[in-house]
Motif scaffolding. Structure first.
Motif, PDB file in Angstrom:
ATOM      1  N   ASP A  64       0.837  -1.197   0.000  1.00  0.00           N
ATOM      2  CA  ASP A  64       0.000   0.000   0.000  1.00  0.00           C
ATOM      3  C   ASP A  64       0.872   1.247   0.000  1.00  0.00           C
ATOM      4  OD1 ASP A  64      -1.608   2.249   1.514  1.00  0.00           O
ATOM      5  OD2 ASP A  64      -3.097   0.817   0.766  1.00  0.00           O
ATOM      6  N   LEU A  65       0.781   2.023  -1.069  1.00  0.00           N
ATOM      7  CA  LEU A  65       1.614   3.213  -1.194  1.00  0.00           C
ATOM      8  C   LEU A  65       1.303   4.247  -0.116  1.00  0.00           C
ATOM      9  CD1 LEU A  65       1.548   3.744  -5.080  1.00  0.00           C
ATOM     10  CD2 LEU A  65       3.382   2.749  -3.696  1.00  0.00           C
ATOM     11  N   GLY A  66       0.031   4.329   0.287  1.00  0.00           N
ATOM     12  CA  GLY A  66      -0.338   5.316   1.297  1.00  0.00           C
ATOM     13  C   GLY A  66       0.275   5.006   2.649  1.00  0.00           C
ATOM     14  N   VAL A  67       0.147   3.760   3.094  1.00  0.00           N
ATOM     15  CA  VAL A  67       0.749   3.361   4.370  1.00  0.00           C
ATOM     16  C   VAL A  67       2.260   3.553   4.325  1.00  0.00           C
ATOM     17  CG1 VAL A  67       1.168   1.418   5.924  1.00  0.00           C
ATOM     18  CG2 VAL A  67      -1.093   1.751   4.932  1.00  0.00           C
ATOM     19  N   TYR A  68       2.864   3.150   3.218  1.00  0.00           N
ATOM     20  CA  TYR A  68       4.311   3.312   3.060  1.00  0.00           C
ATOM     21  C   TYR A  68       4.716   4.779   3.174  1.00  0.00           C
ATOM     22  CZ  TYR A  68       8.668   3.907   0.416  1.00  0.00           C
ATOM     23  OH  TYR A  68       9.918   4.279   0.013  1.00  0.00           O
ATOM     24  N   GLY A  69       4.049   5.656   2.432  1.00  0.00           N
ATOM     25  CA  GLY A  69       4.434   7.066   2.435  1.00  0.00           C
ATOM     26  C   GLY A  69       4.246   7.738   3.767  1.00  0.00           C
ATOM     27  N   VAL A  70       3.110   7.470   4.413  1.00  0.00           N
ATOM     28  CA  VAL A  70       2.851   8.192   5.651  1.00  0.00           C
ATOM     29  C   VAL A  70       3.675   7.670   6.816  1.00  0.00           C
ATOM     30  CG1 VAL A  70       0.582   8.946   4.898  1.00  0.00           C
ATOM     31  CG2 VAL A  70       0.812   6.806   6.126  1.00  0.00           C
ATOM     32  N   MET A  71       3.947   6.368   6.837  1.00  0.00           N
ATOM     33  CA  MET A  71       4.829   5.850   7.886  1.00  0.00           C
ATOM     34  C   MET A  71       6.246   6.389   7.707  1.00  0.00           C
ATOM     35  SD  MET A  71       3.350   4.132  10.210  1.00  0.00           S
ATOM     36  CE  MET A  71       1.851   3.214  10.594  1.00  0.00           C
ATOM     37  N   LEU A  72       6.657   6.585   6.468  1.00  0.00           N
ATOM     38  CA  LEU A  72       7.956   7.211   6.225  1.00  0.00           C
ATOM     39  C   LEU A  72       7.953   8.647   6.738  1.00  0.00           C
ATOM     40  CD1 LEU A  72      10.786   7.077   5.051  1.00  0.00           C
ATOM     41  CD2 LEU A  72       9.803   7.539   2.778  1.00  0.00           C
ATOM     42  N   ILE A 322      -1.002  -8.424   4.703  1.00  0.00           N
ATOM     43  CA  ILE A 322       0.207  -8.498   3.884  1.00  0.00           C
ATOM     44  C   ILE A 322       0.577  -7.117   3.374  1.00  0.00           C
ATOM     45  CG2 ILE A 322       1.186  -9.404   1.751  1.00  0.00           C
ATOM     46  CD1 ILE A 322      -0.428 -11.926   2.152  1.00  0.00           C
ATOM     47  N   SER A 323      -0.402  -6.427   2.833  1.00  0.00           N
ATOM     48  CA  SER A 323      -0.167  -5.070   2.341  1.00  0.00           C
ATOM     49  C   SER A 323       0.316  -4.155   3.461  1.00  0.00           C
ATOM     50  CB  SER A 323      -1.448  -4.524   1.706  1.00  0.00           C
ATOM     51  OG  SER A 323      -1.298  -3.185   1.319  1.00  0.00           O
ATOM     52  N   TRP A 324      -0.340  -4.249   4.612  1.00  0.00           N
ATOM     53  CA  TRP A 324       0.048  -3.436   5.772  1.00  0.00           C
ATOM     54  C   TRP A 324       1.501  -3.694   6.168  1.00  0.00           C
ATOM     55  CZ3 TRP A 324      -2.029  -0.065   9.565  1.00  0.00           C
ATOM     56  CH2 TRP A 324      -1.308   0.010  10.761  1.00  0.00           C
ATOM     57  N   SER A 325       1.852  -4.961   6.335  1.00  0.00           N
ATOM     58  CA  SER A 325       3.167  -5.303   6.866  1.00  0.00           C
ATOM     59  C   SER A 325       4.288  -4.994   5.891  1.00  0.00           C
ATOM     60  CB  SER A 325       3.188  -6.789   7.254  1.00  0.00           C
ATOM     61  OG  SER A 325       2.229  -7.062   8.255  1.00  0.00           O
ATOM     62  N   SER A 465      -5.630   5.523   8.726  1.00  0.00           N
ATOM     63  CA  SER A 465      -6.811   5.386   7.935  1.00  0.00           C
ATOM     64  C   SER A 465      -6.818   6.444   6.860  1.00  0.00           C
ATOM     65  CB  SER A 465      -8.029   5.526   8.826  1.00  0.00           C
ATOM     66  OG  SER A 465      -7.968   4.673   9.909  1.00  0.00           O
ATOM     67  N   GLY A 466      -7.086   6.037   5.688  1.00  0.00           N
ATOM     68  CA  GLY A 466      -7.130   6.960   4.572  1.00  0.00           C
ATOM     69  C   GLY A 466      -5.909   6.911   3.730  1.00  0.00           C
ATOM     70  N   GLY A 467      -4.836   6.303   4.228  1.00  0.00           N
ATOM     71  CA  GLY A 467      -3.645   6.115   3.432  1.00  0.00           C
ATOM     72  C   GLY A 467      -3.025   7.382   2.946  1.00  0.00           C
ATOM     73  N   SER A 468      -3.044   8.457   3.705  1.00  0.00           N
ATOM     74  CA  SER A 468      -2.445   9.695   3.280  1.00  0.00           C
ATOM     75  C   SER A 468      -1.574  10.218   4.375  1.00  0.00           C
ATOM     76  CB  SER A 468      -3.520  10.713   2.925  1.00  0.00           C
ATOM     77  OG  SER A 468      -4.196  11.100   4.079  1.00  0.00           O
ATOM     78  N   GLY A 469      -0.713  11.114   4.030  1.00  0.00           N
ATOM     79  CA  GLY A 469       0.108  11.701   5.053  1.00  0.00           C
ATOM     80  C   GLY A 469       0.711  12.975   4.571  1.00  0.00           C
TER      81      GLY A 469
END
Length: 474
Positions: A64-72, A322-325, A465-469
């Motif tokens: 998930d690109l959103g989770v990846y970007g916002v966690m970064l 899987i996507s989350w992790s 939630s929402g996959g944005s950051g």
């Protein structure tokens, strides 16, 4: 230990031009590059780039690109925000910088979005809820996502996590507890791991009346907290910092819109970023940092496997565990890779993206909704050439608008903030925080081998939630 008030470039002496954000050769250029990359990924995620790729659906199921970007974003924010406060050694100076960093761009984005969005578009909900005063007050505190109020713009939910983190960091610093970052990182991760599926969220707001009362109470606490923290008086500063930190803790544990495991993991991730900073600067042993961050990463993966399934993934806006992790570990891998290369020069395009990333974060969704019908892209293009052209059009318009916002709003208002801080310090000099009873003294970090500048911290950004950051911390 003697308190050292560091002289920041661009204030009392120093070359302001050499301290400009985004300078590729700066020791903190790697953070600008990471912020710029994360902003670009988040913008393309909301653009729907995967829908234009032949194997986009398969990618979405596994990453998930959103989770990846916002966690970064959150890792970068955790790394630099506490460092900024500690190097200043001044809660008032920190908050004046934060307020002039975030609010002008946020207000500007709201105004521009409301003016340009097509009739009936729901990208901005600030004055479209039917309860406009509650919405305005809640969004003004930037805690709206933990107050049971609709976000003024969809992406601004991440600013709630940034603001809560700033509150926690301020309270810890004022109490002299700020060096215990590893304990906070492990603690948040452990609670998320053990209780992430059983703790209830949104327990304080059940109806309009309870929401109104919570918003009013939070607004009063925030106003009182800022009045105290900006006073320069050490007793009032500590009181205000503890007030807002307590509010943040109560809200994140009891009234987050996101699932509890996600909320707690976000804060664990930010404090883990602080742990990396402390290890790099010799404040803790590196093995200590490795064990702490390793636990947070493993907990994040386990949390995804344990909780982000059986319909819960609908609340985290991704396809499943899987996507989350993979996205979460990908954010960590990217951050650690950037950190390993921190002494190298990064491409100027990435450091430039880092400079404009907050404006890009705020504007990209309203711009997408505005230009899509104007350019005839209500339907997704199917031909390869049309797809490439649409991506190029979106990025060109978004980056140009972000640059204009950065130059015309962000930079001028940051200069105003610096001038205001100088005027306030001349008229009402801040007194050093005395050691709280039974606690360590809160002081600025001694002038060791520190970076030449204190950047605009990264942030408003996240993986919830929402996959944005967004890089409000920048």
């Amino acid at each position: 230990m003697r308190t050292i008030r560091l002289r920041l470039p661009g204030r009392a002496g120093g070359n302001a031009r050499a301290a400009a954000p985004g300078k590729a050769g700066s020791r903190l250029g790697w953070l600008d590059a990471l912020r710029g990359w994360a902003a670009l990924v988040v913008a393309l995620h909301h653009f729907g780039i995967l829908e234009l790729l032949p194997f986009g659906g398969m990618i979405w199921w596994h990453f998930d690109l959103g989770v990846y970007g916002v966690m970064l974003f959150f890792l970068v924010s955790g790394y630099i925000i506490p460092a900024s406060l500690e190097r200043r050694g001044d809660v008032r100076a920190f908050w004046i910088g934060r307020l002039f960093r975030i609010y002008p761009a946020l207000i500007g984005a709201f105004v521009v979005s409301i003016l340009m969005l097509p009739e009936g578009d729901g990208s901005v909900a600030l004055f479209r809820t039917g309860h406009n005063l509650i919405s305005l007050v809640a969004n003004a505190t930037m805690l709206q996502d933990m107050l049971g109020v609709i976000n003024g713009m969809g992406v601004t939910w991440t600013l709630t996590y940034e603001m809560a983190f700033y509150f926690l960091v301020s309270g810890l610093f004022a109490l002299g507890w700020h060096r215990r970052s590893s304990a906070y990182a492990v603690g948040f991760a452990a609670v998320a791991l053990v209780f992430g599926g059983s703790m209830a969220s949104a327990t304080l707001t059940h109806d309009l009346g309870s929401t109104r009362n919570l918003v009013l109470a939070a607004a009063l606490i925030v106003l009182m907290g800022f009045a105290c923290m900006l006073s320069g008086n050490p007793v009032l500063t500590r009181t205000g910092a503890v007030l807002v930190a307590g509010l943040a803790l109560v809200l994140l544990l009891n009234n987050s819109r996101a699932p509890v495991f996600e909320t707690l993991l976000i804060f664990a991730t930010m404090f883990a970023g602080t742990v990396l900073y402390r290890a790099e600067h010799g404040q803790i042993e590196r093995i200590h940092a490795v064990l702490c961050c390793g636990f947070v990463v493993v907990a994040g993966v386990a949390i995804g496997w344990m909780y982000n399934r059986n319909g819960m993934e609908l609340n985290t806006w991704n396809s499943g565990w899987i996507s989350w992790s993979t996205s979460y570990t990908g954010a960590w891998a990217t951050f650690l890779g950037g950190m390993a290369l921190r002494k190298r020069r990064f491409p100027k395009v990435l450091t430039w993206l880092g400079a404009v990333s907050f404006s890009l974060y705020l504007l990209h969704v309203p711009l997408l909704h505005t230009i899509a019908p104007l350019l005839g892209h209500e339907q997704r293009p199917t031909a390869t050439g049309e797809k490439v052209l649409w991506v190029a059009e979106f990025l060109t318009v978004s980056l140009l608008a972000a640059y204009l916002m950065y130059r015309l709003v962000e930079l001028p208002m940051q200069n105003v903030g610096r001038k205001l801080l100088k005027a306030v310090e001349r008229r009402f000099p801040a007194q050093a925080l005395a050691a709280p009873e039974g606690g360590a003294r809160a002081v600025a970090v001694p002038a060791q081998a520190e970076p030449a500048r204190v950047p605009v911290e990264v942030g408003a950004g996240s993986g919830g939630s929402g996959g944005s950051g967004g890089p409000a911390a920048g």
